[in-house]
Design an enzyme around this catalytic site. Structure first.
Site, PDB file in Angstrom:
ATOM      1  N   GLY A   1       4.608 -36.381 -28.297  1.00 38.45           N
ATOM      2  CA  GLY A   1       4.300 -35.097 -27.664  1.00 38.45           C
ATOM      3  C   GLY A   1       2.985 -34.539 -28.174  1.00 38.45           C
ATOM      4  O   GLY A   1       2.422 -35.014 -29.172  1.00 38.45           O
ATOM      5  N   CYS A   2       2.507 -33.515 -27.482  1.00 41.63           N
ATOM      6  CA  CYS A   2       1.211 -32.933 -27.841  1.00 41.63           C
ATOM      7  C   CYS A   2       1.276 -32.194 -29.171  1.00 41.63           C
ATOM      8  O   CYS A   2       0.454 -32.428 -30.066  1.00 41.63           O
ATOM      9  CB  CYS A   2       0.712 -32.026 -26.718  1.00 41.63           C
TER      10      CYS A   2
END
Lengths: 354, 354, 354, 354
Positions: free
Chosen positions: B155-156
């Site tokens: 994920g970011c």
């Protein structure tokens, strides 16, 4: 009918000064009699702030050179919206002449000239006045403000940090060491400084920290926290610059004094925190403790003198997260200064601010 | 000359999918053979993404309905840019058909189906695949990615948090407990979700926390931190929504294992941290450790696959502050996925990414 | 293998210079050998433009003082990204030394020193060079650019206005008098000028016209329009400042030569306009004529060298509305300059620009 | 003391409704007794609009289902902030029950049901009421508004276009044919519509035209222009979407009736235009004709009920350029509606609006 209080603004051309102009013009019990600006001396308010040009007073009132003796004749209450170091030069003569002074700079927020020098890099220009000054956070120092001749209006970051922490600290609900304040500020917080890093194309689509780890505002925050805790408090503070015009959002990482491993301990602690805030702020007109699932959002406070506060206990980490939002120019500067003026002058505290 | 690798994107109409289209079209060693979208099936890439319309391939390639069997025929490497829960349905059939799968959703980032259920609220749709998946953080798992059939692209937020912390944690320089990650994300991080809170007029001139204190990304962050620390790690994580299109800025509050009260202790620790990052990232093409007074700024990484990292020791608080900046859609999603593909396919790791 | 062409940028620290650095570094057939900046002389590109710091060339190449003789030794093609009036000083010596010069300022865009003086307020600094210069709009002057020694790259507004109008005017489809161009520009169009009106808090949440009714860019626009029309053309031009970093959006109000009162006349005219644009731009790699209901949007061209054009006939008013969008720094400045360089050097025109 | 006028808002959850809530709550001579919203029925104003939550009235007043009979009992003046087509359903019953109705939708702005159908695509739902309605542009129809039972408050674009044009047209200073209005609107103009094109990441860093060449607002603009000109007027109107929350900026291209080739003719015409505006708006509290070099800027009017107007004669083109700026939600909607209410109720016209 009581005649209006005469007020003046020294250094009225910055963002705080501009907002003070707006607030004082709409205030029903004061008159704005003088505004100063070296840069704009001779021009009317309407020429410099076109958005106020519909007000006939802005078409007649002109910026003048800042001169203490003239200001003292023109006004009973003088607001100083000047850079730190410069404000102190005006305070003394104005106080001597019998004016009340509300200073929006950092010059009188600290008690210690040594700490001032450590954080601001030069000797304090008027150390004798430091003990006279009252820290202008109305929710905390209302009765002192009422009696004060010199009010040091708090910084924007300090306001967003102190109001959420102080009641908890005074109630002994949180530890005084290890606190962290992570803050986000809109670009008006830098003032009208014409520097490349504040150009539109440098700020827009940008998020960045600055002043890490020792920002100047730490000095007044730590002094107030230490006073509340009864011992020296050191705070971790990280400011960030965010592409909005207005607003400060602060996220605080705090450690409750009590463990809350079980659900019942957690419920008990939640009750205590809720009660602590209710007691501190239940009757405060400018503090909004958010309920249920709501979290602060700067867009809900910009343009107002409100602070929004929400909090969450995290059973996984044992921490208390408290979040706050203010308008940096209003509750963080000019609105709070007018709130102090209302107290000082005996007006209802919300006059001209709702 | 080697024939290009055939690639496909499932769910290509979101922001990550759109960026994958861009990256794969400019990649010299792959061919984009299929893109799927239920909503846009039948339309060309050029019709949906007008900014790519100058590319003749975008005027011929059409979105199709997502069907695993057709994708398996069309491509050797398939990117899944789908919501969690949905991605897992495609992974199994594609792997069975011999494709390599790079999943940008959260479906295969965790080892434990129980943790998945705790954070995502439903049973894991393909628990048997969890052990096969490799966490696609190239700086950490380069050799595993090389051998993998199923890559779970991080994920970011996790990317922005793990890359700065992991080397320090593995080197034993910081304590594994008590860490705090305070993160700011641009609005594209919410995807192309059409919900009122992501409308322009609701986000612009707004700064707000959300998902406090238990955001879903905590699950993968804590799993990776625990693996690195060799024991269970609990993290405090606070995401905030900021009015920029792109970028994540993370500020980390960490506790060094050693005290650094004296100047010499501080200098020694600074040397160790600098060396630790140099060893970990000195040769990494996409990691930039900032020097001197520089601090991260998302505008310096948006549009790129870079992460910027800076750090400060604070002698006053005894903490280590580490700050990072990435483009949430590139290093935080599609760029990192292409970086993994490069490793997987034996291309130079920066191919198509500089 | 052919050795790369050596290039230099004079005045590389502004926004156009910064973008030229990026474009030349990624260009496969040129080498960037010198960059100048009085302000930053001695510092590396990486220090001033942190976002390029991953490129080893940026860590070694240093800004130097601008000296024509040294530049002439270092480079075969020199880009001038300087303010008007200053660029002309460098052009002569560089041309004398045998360099090709691509000037991004306004200094060589006009044929007439008198018009230059009228619009720029001072005598032209090198009038003898005006006749030598070629107006660097590749879609119009491709063959002249090929032979040129001095190329005057067009302004951003002129590019957004001329490309949509010129084919129509040359084909005799529209009247040459009475044309109106209403343009919107992002703030980077003002350059890195540190002036109060370009501060973030002054531009954000603001929309405003400026330079009404006689902006400097009118001079080059009208000269090109007059050349195309074969007679003197006067244009109404209204620029506006809009809070985005990048982009120009232009809306043109034009009068078709023919009436189109009936549906069949309208259909015929639509066919002629479509054909005109198809003939002019059907094979142009950087011009995108939008189809169906699509209208230009700057977000579809920012970061690229493309211009988007759409048009509508309005039977109610008898007018032709043409709209265009470009990135002001790329197609409006640095990208277009590189496009000219590609032509000049015999490279495929899209090299390094897609 | 006179008892306050009771007011209600139907459809109070959109941006115009939200602003009406704010304006009516601070209005000293009215009471807000009912607010309706199908979506939020049962919830308090404070729950839906957290920024008003400090007002105790917002913590007690709840949204209700919209029912004409209940509204008629609750209020003397009812504001309709509903989509067009829906507003008309409420107007009839409310008027029959003796309420005054101020409609912010497009339903009663036109005299002709046929034109309504042409522009809005469906039969007018209450054609009999069209003749009763007064177009609520106070600067033009003050005396009619005073007597009206049904006021059709103008659209935002029409306000920004009509106020600058009407005095010139009535005075015969400009030609009634060939006029062009090029307008820029902030995104709140689209209302709280949850559609992909209004997501933050789709609007931010974007500038785009839409609704070219026949936007619905043309119908009411042309009707008003035609009434003023005494003959049918056709207008060219081009709206654009700009990434700001609030504001409309309009640039008008007009043709003076008289030529002004010589300097003395130009000076004479300038005098006539200045006098025309002075006569029309010299005493208007919400119209600001800018002086000297000043040009409109939306940031100087947002948050207010003001319109800024500036104009320039262009001797080169023979045109008159007039520019205006308003807050689309205040002077363009809710503020103007309250201004009409003040007239209707006999309050000073600026009450609650300064």
């Amino acid at each position: 009918m009581v005649p209006p209080i005469k007020t003046a603004i020294v250094g009225a051309s910055g963002y705080s000064g501009e907002e003070l102009v707006r607030l004082l013009l709409r205030h029903p019990q004061v008159e704005l009699t003088a505004v100063t600006s070296r840069q704009y001396a001779g021009q009317t308010l309407a020429q410099i702030f076109p958005k106020y040009a519909h007000d006939p007073r802005c078409r007649s009132l002109r910026f003048s050179e800042p001169k203490a003796e003239l200001l003292a004749k023109a006004a009973q209450v003088v607001f100083l919206a000047l850079p730190h170091g410069v404000a102190a030069e005006f305070a003394g003569p104005l106080l001597d002449a019998g004016c009340k002074v509300i200073d929006l700079s950092a010059d009188f927020r600290l008690k210690s000239p040594a700490v001032y020098k450590e954080f601001y890099g030069h000797e304090h220009p008027a150390p004798a006045l430091l003990q006279k000054a009252v820290y202008g956070l109305p929710e905390l120092y209302r009765s002192e403000i009422k009696q004060a001749a010199l009010i040091a209006s708090p910084g924007c970051y300090p306001t967003s940090i102190l109001l959420p922490i102080l009641p908890l600290l005074k109630a002994g609900l949180i530890k005084s060491n290890g606190m962290i304040a992570d803050s986000l500020s809109g670009v008006s917080g830098a003032g009208r400084k014409v520097e490349p890093e504040f150009l539109f194309a440098e700020c827009n689509e940008s998020m960045r920290p600055y002043g890490i780890p020792k920002h100047r505002h730490l000095s007044e925050i730590e002094e107030q926290l230490s006073l509340a805790a009864g011992k020296a408090v050191v705070l971790q503070f990280s400011p960030h610059l965010i592409p909005v015009n207005r607003g400060i959002l602060t996220t605080l990482y705090l450690a409750p004094e009590k463990h809350f491993a079980s659900e019942s301990e957690m419920a008990a602690l939640q009750g205590q925190i809720a009660q602590c805030y209710q007691k501190a702020y239940g009757n405060e007109p400018f503090v909004r403790i958010l309920e249920d699932k709501a979290l602060p959002d700067t867009k809900n406070v910009t343009g107002t003198n409100m602070i929004e506060i929400a909090w969450r206990l995290d059973a996984r980490t044992g921490r208390l997260i408290v979040m706050s939002a203010i308008d940096n120019i209003i509750k963080g500067a000019s609105g709070q200064a007018v709130q102090s003026m209302n107290i000082l002058c005996g007006f209802p505290e919300t006059t001209g601010l709702l």
